[in-house]
Design an enzyme around this catalytic site. Sequence first.
Site, short mmCIF file in Angstrom:
data_model
loop_
_atom_site.label_atom_id
_atom_site.label_comp_id
_atom_site.label_asym_id
_atom_site.label_seq_id
_atom_site.Cartn_x
_atom_site.Cartn_y
_atom_site.Cartn_z
N ASP A 1 0.87 -1.19 0.00
CA ASP A 1 0.00 0.00 0.00
C ASP A 1 0.90 1.23 0.00
OD1 ASP A 1 -3.13 0.53 0.97
OD2 ASP A 1 -1.73 2.16 1.39
N LEU A 2 0.56 2.18 -0.85
CA LEU A 2 1.42 3.37 -0.92
C LEU A 2 1.18 4.24 0.31
CD1 LEU A 2 1.18 4.35 -4.67
CD2 LEU A 2 2.81 2.91 -3.50
N ASP B 1 -4.59 2.32 -4.30
CA ASP B 1 -3.13 2.20 -4.23
C ASP B 1 -2.72 0.88 -3.58
OD1 ASP B 1 -4.12 2.87 -1.76
OD2 ASP B 1 -2.40 4.11 -1.20
#
Length: 817
Positions: free
Chosen positions: A403-404, A446
Amino acid sequence: MLTVYNCIVHQHDLRLVALAALICGISSFSAVNLLHHIASSTSRNRLTWLMIAAASTGFGIWATHFIAMLAFTPGIPNAYNPELSVLSLTAAVVLTAVGMWVATLRGGLDHHLVGGAILGGGIAAMHYIGMAAFEVQGRIEWNLLLVAMSLLAGVVLAALALVVVLRRPSLPATLGGAVLLTLAICTLHFIGMAAVSIFPDSSIEISQYTIEPTSQAFAVAVASLVILILSGSALWIDLRFRRQKLEVDRMHGLANAAVEGLIVCDGSRIVSANESMAKLTGMATGILNGMQLGGLFDERVASDMSSFGEEPCEAELHARDGTSIPVELIARSIDYCGKPHNVIAVRDIRERKKAEQEILRLAHFDPLTGLANRRSFSGRLEAEIAAIGRSGKGGHLALLLLDLDRFKEVNDLYGHGAGDAMLQKVAHCTAGVLRPGQMVARLGGDEFAIIAPNLADPLAAGRIADAILTTMREENRLSVGGGLVSASMGIALYPSDADDQASLISHADTALYRAKTEGRDTYRYFEASMGAEARDKRVMEHELRQAVARKEFYLVYQPQKEISSGRMVGFEALIRWRHPVRGDVSPGIFIPVAEDSGAIAQIGDWVLTAACEEAARWENPLTIAVNVSAVQLHNPNFSRKVHETLMNSGLAPGRLELEITETALVKDMPRALATLRQVKSLGVRVAMDDFGTGYSSLSNLRAFPFDKIKIDGSFIKSVDKNGQVAAIVRAVLGLGRGLGLPVLAEGVETLGELKFLDAEACEIGQGYYIGRPGPIGEFSELTGVINQPAVGNGTGSHRGKSVLAFAPLPELSVKRA
Ligand code: C2E
Ligand code: MG
Ligand code: MG
């Protein structure tokens, strides 16, 4: 007429007369049919058919005459001159040919009449040459009137016959024509015979003719019938051929009009192909016709025609340029040229295949990054888990969830185009690191997932995560302006961490959450204890929803003072949660959980109301600072709620200060700006909280109507000892001065820090050194409310130093003086 009647009845063998009449009728019928055929033949075939018709008709006329002559019984010896007989036959054939040619040369009465008359002339020529061949032991005398009548009857009836036949072709016309022609032949013959008178004369020598007349008659009849049958057969064959040709032409016309390729096959040989087929294959129809199916399709189609029938089947068509075209084949059996054939419709399905592939791509791949999507990911994970179950072999399957960090904020800040480009870059970096057999998918937003099967050692998963993070950092370093954000990853292993797909995903997610809370830009393996934490988080979410109603929250207040004078400026209201089992829970723990679950809306309302009601009771008009989370700020009703609270509590708007963090702003800048403007228009003030920990963006400070900057406590810690930190704080103070905004320093814990801030002309301070947060009752001297009951059920004990620990410092006052 009587003469003719007597001639037929008394001087003829009636059986042979009947035979002659039959031959005559048949040949006339055949003649009119052939005549039609000549008229409709192309110029190439016309001459052939003219010759066939003339030969058979001429022979028929001649045979009629000859048999009728044989039926003639003059009662005295007679014979036939062979040369003249042949000449009479020739005359019949030649003149019939000329007559038919003229009659069919062009449509029109004149041609039909002239042609018919010539044909009649042929009959007459044949008859009278034939009579000249007739030798009898006697003298022949002619009744010229009857001769003339015979000629007239023959010519007129023959002319009429052709007019009737050719003018308007139909079955009655054909039959009528045949009857008229028969009449022309018979009338001419029998009137001609009636014109003959024979006077026996034994002095006349005749050639010896030995064949018995009846046998001759039958021989001639059989010969003429054979000719008639042959010409009839030829006619029949030709008509059939023409019909077939017509059918083929019609089929070609229809086939060429078809959009799809069509081929007609005799077994596996192509006998006909349409224009669309030629276009599809790039081969001319001439080349296609005669080709084997194997030259166009794969062996299966070529070898087994029965493998595809009325149900469409797919195959590959080999075009001339060497390309393979996907096609759909539908075969049907037809009767073509009188023989069963297969007609195959060839439909070009390239567009359909393309569309199918596109649909497949959209169903299984993420259109933005080109990576597998959530659906493909689930399918693959399920298959990998099933494969491990089947094989029973060791080895680990690792699931990495990525996950960004702060992606949403970056997306909001720089726009969706930049966000999309970033996701593509992350996809590229991640995919580049993976080995064959490993898979990366974008699950949405994301979130990415990596499936790494058959790992010999669990640490290999960490190496993959490390490689991804390193590539992303490297990419960041190389890109102008920062480029990528960082990412956090959680790793769970099958079968050691989970025994099914759902718990494997959930555990990887838990590990991811841990990576995020422990600093981001890193990865964590799942540990059993994390599972308990995740469950705990869910329980906490549930409890937070009920905590307001259960009156488990209370507020503590932390003083904010002017550094130079020690003058009390206001308080910051800080929430506390006293859980019946957990005890006191720090807002640092439960506020993020409440924000995630949405419970913060209700909690935030409670804080605002409680703080305003409390402040409204104070004698001293101190400000009250209330923390506002992003979720509250982005609620369109927020400013109305603030207005209502002010009205209900009676607090002057100028005394309320809302503390907002920078990250809360960037989630939806336009809406945040609109809300802040509305709130400001009420007269409420706004402070930027925790400055230095978010983006610390000058543009944000300028864009939003702040009234104060609060430097985060982490910058104040040891500011008097750490030169670098001091430089940052000086810069922020300079920024505040430049923008005309007062700066508040949070987390002032020591006298040294306070002195530094004073020396740098920082206006306001807040921290343990100045005053620890505590129940409002402990600050009655400052609020001016004696014996006040706490609002909410604020019973939290005051920890540590006295609130009066920070009085105006003599050193500071002296120094400033
Ligand atoms: P904040 O708004 O930056 O609040 C200041 C935090 O620093 C408070 O922590 C306070 O107790 C702590 N603090 C004050 N002086 C010192 C010091 O000298 N040294 C150290 N180490 N800490 C000091 P607290 O109360 O635990 O709150 C933590 C954070 O939780 C707050 O940071 C704020 O962001 C959030 N929070 C607290 N109350 C509320 C609330 O009512 N609503 C919302 N949305 N957030 C709240
Ligand atoms: Mg605050
Ligand atoms: Mg703060």
